[in-house]
Design a protein around this motif. Structure first.
Motif: not given
Ligand code: ZN
Length: 353
Positions: A103-108, A128-129, A141-142, A234-237
């Motif tokens: 998730k972190y690598a793809a997000g970058r 989302p974390v 990390f978000g 968590m996505n909603i919040a």
């Protein structure tokens, strides 16, 4: 025209069933995640080899990558490796470490992540974390929520039992986290999101009230679905607030103070939730949580995961430092170490009743 509804970031596909991975190419194409099958598949260095051998032929156009640990460094390195491939998506096939790193690598790189969970240890499969090890402990990390979540119940059945039941602890901790959020709303005026609390609480209650065990497919399917719902709350919040309160602060403190003796996240937060509920005066909930955790073989006492009562009290005292600005029962009662030690003894007497 006024905006009458809000959009909720959520996966375009959530597939929880036996044999779900067998049709992964069709799933990716049907939901327009990847029509070419040109994806980066990420597996762990341990059981990842066997998983690749099992599903590799289903993904003929994929390139394969291995992640060896759950560190920030490894996730950054993975991101660098993915850069040159021109992929439609990153497929994370594995447990929490693989999914969080992917998730972190793809997000970058602005790529979507498809989470193919091989265990149900925590609610990161749709959150989302990313939780990654960094200097000084674990950091959050978000990131973007996965674009699709695939849980193949055949593979879950083969996972070590402990890595499936830990997710129960993470979901039960929602009940304490939501209560902490409501406490903060009452005491500090922190904004409360009713939809996020409803979803997080429902996910926790569905597990608390279910008589099944991880031996049954019905229960593991519910567990997987509840973990997805918890992630979406968590996505909603826009934060981890619906599923992370004093329960998680205590767990983060155990990680920070005793890094060599970490138990699983779900095991620690479940125990934290039962104790935090007791501190809030919700004795019935504390008893129910302890009873259900125990029924699933999860820890209800610090000694169950190798900590003394003193060590646990020190962690509970340190806990607010792990999430500055988050108001929970620990910040509210602001007890010293000795008082927390005493409260822990009282908690032990209560759950033994
Ligand atoms: Zn958690």
């Amino acid at each position: 025209m006024p905006v009458l509804a809000r959009m909720i970031p959520s996966p375009v596909a959530t597939i929880v069933r036996h044999g779900a991975l067998d049709s992964i190419l069709d799933t990716l194409a049907d939901h327009r995640v990847s029509t070419s099958g040109r994806v980066a598949a990420v597996v762990s260095g341990g059981s990842g080899g066997a998983l690749r051998a099992r599903v590799g032929s289903l993904l003929p156009e994929a390139d394969w990558f291995t992640i060896h640990d759950g560190t920030l460094d490894s996730a950054v390195r993975l991101s660098g490796e993915l850069k040159s491939g021109h992929y439609d998506a990153v497929l994370a096939l594995g447990g929490g470490k693989v999914i969080d790193a992917a998730k972190y690598a793809a997000g970058r790189l602005g790529l979507p992540t498809v989470a193919c969970a091989t265990n149900l240890a925590h609610d990161g499969i749709c959150s989302p974390v990313s939780i990654l090890d960094d200097i000084g402990g674990r950091s959050s990390f978000g990131v973007s929520c996965p674009i699709a979540v695939i849980v193949d119940l055949d593979i879950i059945q083969e996972a070590p039992r402990r890595f499936v039941s830990a997710g129960i602890g993470d979901l039960l901790s929602n009940l304490s986290a939501v209560a902490d959020w409501e406490l903060s709303h009452a005491e500090t005026g922190e904004e409360l999101d009713g939809l996020a609390t409803a979803m997080a609480r429902s996910a926790g209650q569905s597990i608390l009230r279910h008589s099944g065990t991880v031996q049954s497919s019905d229960f593991t399917a519910l567990l997987a679905e509840a973990l997805v719902i918890s992630g979406i709350s968590m996505n909603i919040a826009g934060s981890t607030r619906p599923s992370s309160g004093a329960c998680h602060e205590i767990s983060h403190a155990l990680d920070t103070l005793y890094p060599a003796r970490r138990a699983q996240h779900g095991e620690q937060v479940g125990l934290g939730a039962a104790f935090a509920s007791y501190l809030r005066g919700e004795k019935e909930l504390a008893g129910d949580l302890a009873q259900v955790l125990g029924r699933h073989g999860l820890p209800t006492k610090a000694s169950d995961i190798g900590f003394t009562g003193d060590e646990f009290a020190v962690a509970a005292h340190y806990a607010p430092n792990t999430r500055p600005g988050r108001y929970t029962i620990l910040e509210h009662i602001d007890l010293g170490k000795d008082d927390l030690r005493g409260a822990y003894e009282d908690y032990l007497k209560h759950i033994d009743v």
